[in-house]
Design a protein around this motif. Structure first.
Motif, short mmCIF file in Angstrom:
data_model
loop_
_atom_site.label_atom_id
_atom_site.label_comp_id
_atom_site.label_asym_id
_atom_site.label_seq_id
_atom_site.Cartn_x
_atom_site.Cartn_y
_atom_site.Cartn_z
N PHE A 134 17.31 -9.81 -14.71
CA PHE A 134 15.92 -9.42 -14.45
C PHE A 134 14.97 -10.47 -15.05
O PHE A 134 14.98 -10.73 -16.25
N GLU A 135 14.14 -11.05 -14.19
CA GLU A 135 13.19 -12.10 -14.61
C GLU A 135 12.13 -12.27 -13.53
O GLU A 135 12.45 -12.60 -12.39
N PHE A 136 10.90 -12.04 -13.89
CA PHE A 136 9.79 -12.13 -12.92
C PHE A 136 10.09 -11.30 -11.67
O PHE A 136 9.75 -11.68 -10.56
N ASP A 137 10.74 -10.16 -11.86
CA ASP A 137 11.18 -9.36 -10.71
C ASP A 137 10.13 -8.33 -10.32
O ASP A 137 9.32 -7.89 -11.14
N THR A 138 10.18 -7.96 -9.06
CA THR A 138 9.37 -6.85 -8.55
C THR A 138 10.31 -5.73 -8.13
O THR A 138 11.51 -5.91 -7.96
N LEU A 139 9.72 -4.55 -7.95
CA LEU A 139 10.48 -3.38 -7.52
C LEU A 139 10.16 -3.09 -6.06
O LEU A 139 9.16 -3.57 -5.52
N PRO A 140 10.99 -2.31 -5.40
CA PRO A 140 10.76 -2.05 -3.97
C PRO A 140 9.42 -1.38 -3.71
O PRO A 140 8.93 -0.58 -4.51
N GLU A 141 8.83 -1.70 -2.57
CA GLU A 141 7.57 -1.06 -2.16
C GLU A 141 7.80 0.42 -1.92
O GLU A 141 8.89 0.84 -1.56
N ASP A 142 6.74 1.19 -2.13
CA ASP A 142 6.79 2.63 -1.83
C ASP A 142 5.42 3.03 -1.31
O ASP A 142 4.58 3.53 -2.04
N TRP A 143 5.22 2.80 -0.02
CA TRP A 143 3.92 3.08 0.60
C TRP A 143 3.60 4.57 0.57
O TRP A 143 2.44 4.95 0.39
N ASP A 144 4.60 5.41 0.73
CA ASP A 144 4.34 6.85 0.72
C ASP A 144 3.78 7.29 -0.62
O ASP A 144 2.89 8.15 -0.69
N HIS A 145 4.30 6.72 -1.68
CA HIS A 145 3.85 7.08 -3.02
C HIS A 145 2.41 6.62 -3.26
O HIS A 145 1.61 7.33 -3.89
N PHE A 146 2.07 5.43 -2.76
CA PHE A 146 0.76 4.84 -3.01
C PHE A 146 -0.30 5.31 -2.01
O PHE A 146 -1.50 5.17 -2.26
N GLN A 147 0.12 5.88 -0.91
CA GLN A 147 -0.81 6.19 0.18
C GLN A 147 -1.99 7.07 -0.23
O GLN A 147 -3.13 6.79 0.16
N PRO A 148 -1.80 8.15 -1.01
CA PRO A 148 -2.96 8.96 -1.38
C PRO A 148 -4.03 8.17 -2.14
O PRO A 148 -5.23 8.40 -1.95
N ILE A 149 -3.60 7.24 -2.98
CA ILE A 149 -4.55 6.41 -3.73
C ILE A 149 -5.30 5.50 -2.76
O ILE A 149 -6.52 5.35 -2.84
N LEU A 150 -4.57 4.88 -1.82
CA LEU A 150 -5.20 3.95 -0.88
C LEU A 150 -6.16 4.67 0.05
O LEU A 150 -7.25 4.15 0.36
N GLU A 151 -5.79 5.85 0.49
CA GLU A 151 -6.69 6.60 1.38
C GLU A 151 -8.01 6.93 0.70
O GLU A 151 -9.08 6.81 1.29
N ALA A 152 -7.94 7.32 -0.57
CA ALA A 152 -9.17 7.59 -1.32
C ALA A 152 -9.98 6.31 -1.51
O ALA A 152 -11.21 6.31 -1.43
N ALA A 153 -9.27 5.19 -1.73
CA ALA A 153 -9.96 3.91 -1.91
C ALA A 153 -10.70 3.48 -0.65
O ALA A 153 -11.78 2.88 -0.72
#
Length: 812
Positions: free
Chosen positions: A286-305
């Motif tokens: 593990f080094e400068f790694d990212t984790l998998p996207e999760d659009w479903d999890h983030f969607q409520p935040i983005l919709e409000a934004a």
């Protein structure tokens, strides 16, 4: 291959912003023999993907002091090191969409004024003028801090690392620590591997700045460091024409923060239910790694934004990022020396405020290491608050799913954690639950905070006003003042100190005289060299060679560590016996009548005076009855073997003497009416025992003890401030803590603790008033107000307890 030295004064494990800050500040303090070891490359864990928000305002004076230090340091760091830090003081705006949130922001503005942070309360129209992209139609109000900012997190760390190197420290990448070596209860160095080759560095001090690796690293050394990684999401747009440099924006009611950066807009989230990560460990590469996207999890935040800031409806998405960050069970980071292992220090668990926190934290830890004491009270973030069970991974996984979201939740008073509950329970837990107890949690202990009436919802309904249990607490309070109440205080920390030198040892660490006959109880403090209060406790002499110490449940690990650290060569054994005894507090003017109904013992003043303890028969069991009080009434604390506690409770209840079950909220409201101090709020290691009004518990004539010289110096020089009790004349407003004390029109400090005085008929608060060169009469001659959420209320002030100032009731 990196040239790794064989010896060092200090080895720092972890090359994120925390480790780099500790290295920088140790080097700045004059320690040149420092080595920082990073397993991969600097910043490659969490620092590189941090949002880089620099907010100065925190929930207390000293946490604000640390955050302000960080901001000031980062402004100067580029000129010192030549590394561009991207630090811009663009300011910040926090907006409220509800009246409750607006109340919180107004209270925070008061805190800012106390701590001399530049702040302004702004209207929705003013917010729109500063942030034209924002939809403010439903904004109730806002607060603006013009000197907050944002930075490039990785470059901040690089600048700190360069500053450390400039002063002689070694910063080495690609060196993985595989273990911390120890002997005789202290660290001796670290084992490491570099390019497959093992090695060892002998060192006096090891500092765990391992971030999300920190728990496992500490666990290998038997050290408790409760933290766990969560997934943290943010989104960055494509460039937006004409965006410019906008203030950092927080919309906590929508769990979101925004910042403009290089012509793009970022939105990040602290969602209410987070996703823990890394339960099976963190993979080796593990080094400068990212984790998998999760659009479903983030969607409520983005919709409000998209509604809050319509530019998100049209702007393209440049990056959708998900990366791990470490969180702790109480949303506060860890600093200090581990109680389990001498020379093992910690700076980890930053809960998404690592950039804003690490500058000040590195300074504070370096001072603590080099000077032997912290620069000021750091109990909020002290590693000694961690309970050993909290390193359990199942506990952490569940708890951090909540604590991430609590960063932006309403910070209502008395808010209780919902996750990872029920770990530590009194033997009376089910009895109290069946009788309407509503529980809170401290140090993992389930404690009855209040008792619901028949048919009443057994839950908190939070607000900044009188919550749903206010009337319940009033009734419990009345019972304690006029009848008899019972509190389950099994959560007290209980320590036995016994052996040939037990008396001499406790005489050395306690300020009061504990060389008393067996059966006597002594209220005392343990002081540091400055006369500050390290511990607030009672000491009961059980025999010539055995003592029983009672401390708050939350400070048990701290108090054990302090005692063990100063034991030296004394022939004495220190044992945590907390789990062995339950504690039932029977308090109130009718407590003697209740006890006499269930025990053949004589509870008269002649047979059992105040400040003494003795063994009694009670029901068909045995107990040790301590005649002391934290509520200011006649009463006893009954220490009962845990196997007999339920029986004793049932016997007391069956006596049918009008006993009322009472919760911790009422214990606190009774103690504040009596002016009793609360450790961690009213008294800390930077509060001088004399200025705290506790000189009566200090006996300088007994001989030498820790802090004695500081007490004598303060007596000679006079007090620079005094602890004062306040009562609001208006019975409506409430005090919690950190409201502003206003003396003759000028803010002079914060309320250190507050609660409602149901007997006195108004909100009561304690706090320090500066008074150098003044008499007590001059202090009381002033006019006082308390500022609550921007409004000022007239207050009465007293240097003696407003309730029973001569303490006649406790000796009835």
């Amino acid at each position: 291959m990196a040239e790794v030295p064989k010896t060092a004064r200090a080895v720092i494990i972890g090359g994120g912003v925390s480790g780099c800050s500790v290295a920088y500040h140790l080097a700045k303090a004059g320690w040149t023999d420092i080595v920082l070891l990073e397993r991969k490359r600097l910043t490659s864990g969490t620092t590189w993907h941090a949002a880089g928000l620099i907010g100065q305002l925190r929930g207390s004076a000293n946490m604000t002091r640390l955050a302000k230090y960080s901001a000031d340091l980062y402004v100067k760091l580029e000129a010192e090191t030549g590394v561009a830090t991207g630090m811009r003081q663009v300011g910040s705006i926090s907006v409220a969409l509800t009246q409750a949130r607006h109340e919180e922001l107004l209270r925070q503005a008061t805190v800012a004024r106390i701590f001399d942070v530049d702040v302004a309360e702004v209207s929705p129209a003013e917010v729109k003028a500063m942030y034209p992209h924002l939809n403010v139609g439903d904004v109730v109000g806002a607060v603006h801090l013009p000197l907050d900012g944002q930075c490039d997190p990785a470059n901040i760390a690089m600048a700190l690392a360069k500053g450390a190197r400039m002063r002689g420290a070694k910063v080495l990448e690609g060196v993985k620590v595989t273990g911390v070596t120890r002997a005789a209860g202290r660290v001796t160095g670290v084992d490491y591997v570099v390019e497959g080759e093992p090695g060892h560095i002998a060192a006096d001090v090891v500092i765990n700045c391992g971030g999300m690796w920190g728990r496992d690293l500490a666990e290998a050394s038997g050290v408790t460091l409760p933290l766990h990684a969560c997934e943290h999401f943010y989104l960055i747009t494509e460039p937006i024409e004409g965006l410019g440099h906008l203030p950092v924006l927080r919309v906590p009611d929508e769990c979101a923060y925004y910042k403009s950066d290089a012509g793009k807009m970022m939105i990040g989230a602290f969602e209410p239910k987070a996703k823990p990560w890394g339960m099976g460990g963190i993979r080796e590469d593990f080094e400068f790694d990212t984790l998998p996207e999760d659009w479903d999890h983030f969607q409520p935040i983005l919709e409000a934004a998209m509604e809050r800031m319509p530019l998100f409806q049209s702007a393209g998405i440049h990056t959708f990022f998900n990366g791990p960050e470490s969180f702790t069970p109480d949303d506060r980071y860890y600093l200090g020396e581990a109680p389990e292992l001498g020379g093992y220090w910690v700076a980890a668990g930053y809960n998404s405020v690592g950039i804003a926190g690490s500058g000040g934290a590195g300074m504070a830890l370096a001072h603590w290491i080099t000077e032997g004491e912290p620069p000021f009270d750091l109990w909020e973030v002290d590693i000694r608050r961690a309970q050993p069970f909290q390193r359990n991974r199942s506990y952490l996984k569940e708890r951090v799913s909540e604590t991430l979201g609590l960063l932006y939740a309403d910070h209502f008073p008395y808010r209780q954690m919902a996750t990872s509950r029920g770990v530590r329970r009194s033997p009376l837990h089910e009895h109290l639950k069946a009788r309407g107890a509503v529980f809170g949690e401290v140090a993992g202990w389930e404690r009855a905070n209040w008792f619901a009436n028949e048919g009443q919802a057994r839950e908190y309904q939070y607000s900044w006003g009188r919550q749903n249990w206010f009337d319940n607490a009033a009734a419990e309070h009345k019972a304690v003042r006029t009848g008899v109440g019972l509190f389950d205080m099994t959560s007290f920390g209980k320590i036995r100190v016994e052996g040939r030198d037990a008396c001499a040892f406790l005489q050395r660490v306690c300020a009061n005289d504990v060389d008393v006959p067996a059966g006597r109880i002594v209220y005392t403090q343990m002081l540091n060299a400055r006369g500050g209060i390290e511990s607030d406790l009672t000491v009961t002499r059980l025999s010539e060679t055995a003592y029983f110490l009672v401390v708050p449940g939350a400070t048990l690990q701290r108090d054990l560590a302090w005692l063990r650290r100063h034991l030296g060569e004394a022939f004495a054994v220190i044992t945590d016996v907390t789990a062995g005894e339950a504690v039932l507090c029977v308090m109130g003017p009718k407590s003697r009548e209740l006890l006499q109904a269930v025990s053949p013992a004589d509870f008269s003043n002649a047979a059992h005076p105040f400040g003494t303890a003795r063994d009694i028969e009670i029901g068909m069991g045995l107990a040790r009855a301590h005649r002391v009080t934290y509520v200011g009434e006649l009463g006893w604390e009954l220490y009962i073997s845990t196997d007999q506690a339920a029986h004793v409770f049932e016997a007391l209840e069956a006596a049918d003497k009008g006993m009322t079950l009472c919760g911790l909220h009422v214990l606190d409201s009774c103690r504040i009416e009596k002016g009793y101090r609360h450790f961690g709020h009213d008294i800390t290691d930077e509060d001088h025992v004399l200025e705290a009004g506790l000189g009566f518990a200090v006996k300088t004539g007994k001989g030498d003890f820790m802090g004695r010289e500081a007490v004598l110096r303060k007596r000679e020089a006079g007090l620079a401030r005094r602890m004062v009790q306040f009562k609001l004349r208006d019975p409506g407003p409430l005090l919690f803590h950190n409201e502003a004390i206003v003396r003759d029109g000028r803010i002079v400090g914060p309320i250190t603790s507050g609660n409602y005085g149901h007997h006195l008929g108004g909100a009561i608060g304690l706090g320090y008033v500066p008074c150098a060169g003044e008499s007590a009469e001059q202090v009381l001659a002033s006019s006082y107000e308390i500022e609550v959420a921007g409004k000022r209320f007239a207050a009465e002030a007293s240097l003696v307890p407003m309730y029973d100032p001569k303490s006649e009731r406790v000796r009835m």
